[in-house]
Design a protein around this motif. Structure first.
Motif, PDB file in Angstrom:
ATOM      1  N   ILE A  45      -7.696   0.838   5.443  1.00  0.00           N
ATOM      2  CA  ILE A  45      -6.306   0.953   5.915  1.00  0.00           C
ATOM      3  C   ILE A  45      -6.072   0.029   7.114  1.00  0.00           C
ATOM      4  O   ILE A  45      -5.047  -0.652   7.201  1.00  0.00           O
ATOM      5  CB  ILE A  45      -5.993   2.431   6.284  1.00  0.00           C
ATOM      6  N   SER A  97      -4.978  -3.569   6.548  1.00  0.00           N
ATOM      7  CA  SER A  97      -3.617  -3.920   6.101  1.00  0.00           C
ATOM      8  C   SER A  97      -2.941  -4.699   7.215  1.00  0.00           C
ATOM      9  O   SER A  97      -3.140  -4.408   8.388  1.00  0.00           O
ATOM     10  CB  SER A  97      -2.782  -2.667   5.856  1.00  0.00           C
ATOM     11  N   GLY A 137       0.874  -1.171   0.000  1.00  0.00           N
ATOM     12  CA  GLY A 137       0.000   0.000   0.000  1.00  0.00           C
ATOM     13  C   GLY A 137       0.905   1.213   0.000  1.00  0.00           C
ATOM     14  O   GLY A 137       1.763   1.334   0.875  1.00  0.00           O
ATOM     15  N   GLN A 184       1.208  -1.225   4.547  1.00  0.00           N
ATOM     16  CA  GLN A 184       0.673   0.053   4.063  1.00  0.00           C
ATOM     17  C   GLN A 184       1.532   1.206   4.559  1.00  0.00           C
ATOM     18  O   GLN A 184       1.732   1.367   5.768  1.00  0.00           O
ATOM     19  CB  GLN A 184      -0.768   0.247   4.578  1.00  0.00           C
TER      20      GLN A 184
END
Ligand SMILES: N[C@@H]1[C@@H](O)[C@H](O)[C@@H](COP(=O)(O)O)O[C@@H]1O
Length: 263
Positions: free
Chosen positions: A187, A190, A33, A129
């Protein structure tokens, strides 16, 4: 949340790059990411060096970027697609067809957000990420008041963010006020999160992220709920923390433990 406090931006980049190097050595087909903004550029430069030296390879990597301006074509110099090509992809052995940035030119942006979420999930989720942070605590383009459970969607930018990013646009040039961004929920899924912050302008946001409360008023505070999030920050960004010495002490202890295990 782990907080690593280092001297300056160069040390932050080197430390962050080491984490990505380890990840790629462990899993060459990692799903990365990626983030834009000025902060990650030094880390990308480190990764380019490592790649050109043959220490790491991106050949099997898939990547997903956090966000993109809505209304910019990918070849617009201020688009995040252009940024990623320019700052990383053009200089490493990554297959560009395997790199994804939310489509800023989508005819149906709402549908495009769902397609993006599905693509992340089809890739098996994000292994690691990378994040920067806005002065107001935003991550990606999840501005304050974003739902902590949000998914990839169209977001309106705050005036503060528009002003902060105005420096990248020429005077009089069209600057989008809308974006497509991964959500905070996206998010948080992740497997690992690495947030970089440097400079005094980020000190308030870092304090709010680390010391809380957990609140949509500081989107990055949601990282308190992540089981493997590391904040790599310089002294200036750490300057508002109540007890920076505590985090330095933890890091020294961790280092001792790692050295012992490596022997
Ligand atoms: N959407 C990006 C964020 O992902 C980034 O973290 C932020 C901070 O950027 P900088 O690193 O330039 O301070 O800028 C933009 O708003």
């Amino acid at each position: 949340m782990k907080v690593v406090i280092l001297k300056d931006a160069a040390e932050v980049a080197a430390y962050g790059a080491e984490i990505f190097k380890k990840q790629l050595l462990k899993k060459p087909d990692s799903v990365l990411g990626l983030a834009t903004g000025s902060t990650p550029v030094a880390l990308y430069n480190e990764l380019i060096k490592l790649n050109q030296r043959g220490d790491i390879s991106f050949k099997q990597v898939k990547s997903f970027n956090l966000d993109e301006y809505l209304g910019l074509e990918g070849d617009h110099p201020q688009s995040y697609r252009y940024f990623m090509n320019d700052k990383l992809f053009n200089h490493v052995d990554i297959d560009k067809a395997q790199t994804q940035v939310p489509p800023g030119n989508a005819e149906d942006p709402v549908a495009a957000c769902q397609v993006y979420e599905q693509a992340i999930s089809d890739a098996g989720g994000i292994d690691i990420q990378l994040l920067g942070i806005g002065r107001n605590g935003h991550i990606g383009f999840n501005e304050p008041s974003s739902s902590l459970a949000s998914r990839t969607r169209v977001k309106t930018l705050t005036k503060a963010t528009i002003d902060d990013n105005a420096r990248f646009f020429a005077e009089g040039e069209y600057q989008p006020h809308l974006s497509i961004t991964m959500g905070i929920g996206t998010i948080l899924e992740s497997k690992k999160v690495v947030l970089l912050a440097t400079g005094e302008s980020k000190a308030e946001a870092i304090k709010a992220t680390v010391e809380g409360p957990l609140t949509a008023a500081c989107p990055a505070s949601a990282l308190q709920m992540h089981k493997d999030a590391v904040l790599i920050i310089d002294e200036a960004a750490a300057s508002e923390l109540s007890d920076p010495e505590f985090f330095k002490h933890i890091e020294q202890e961790n280092q001792k433990l790692e050295d012992k295990l490596a022997r």
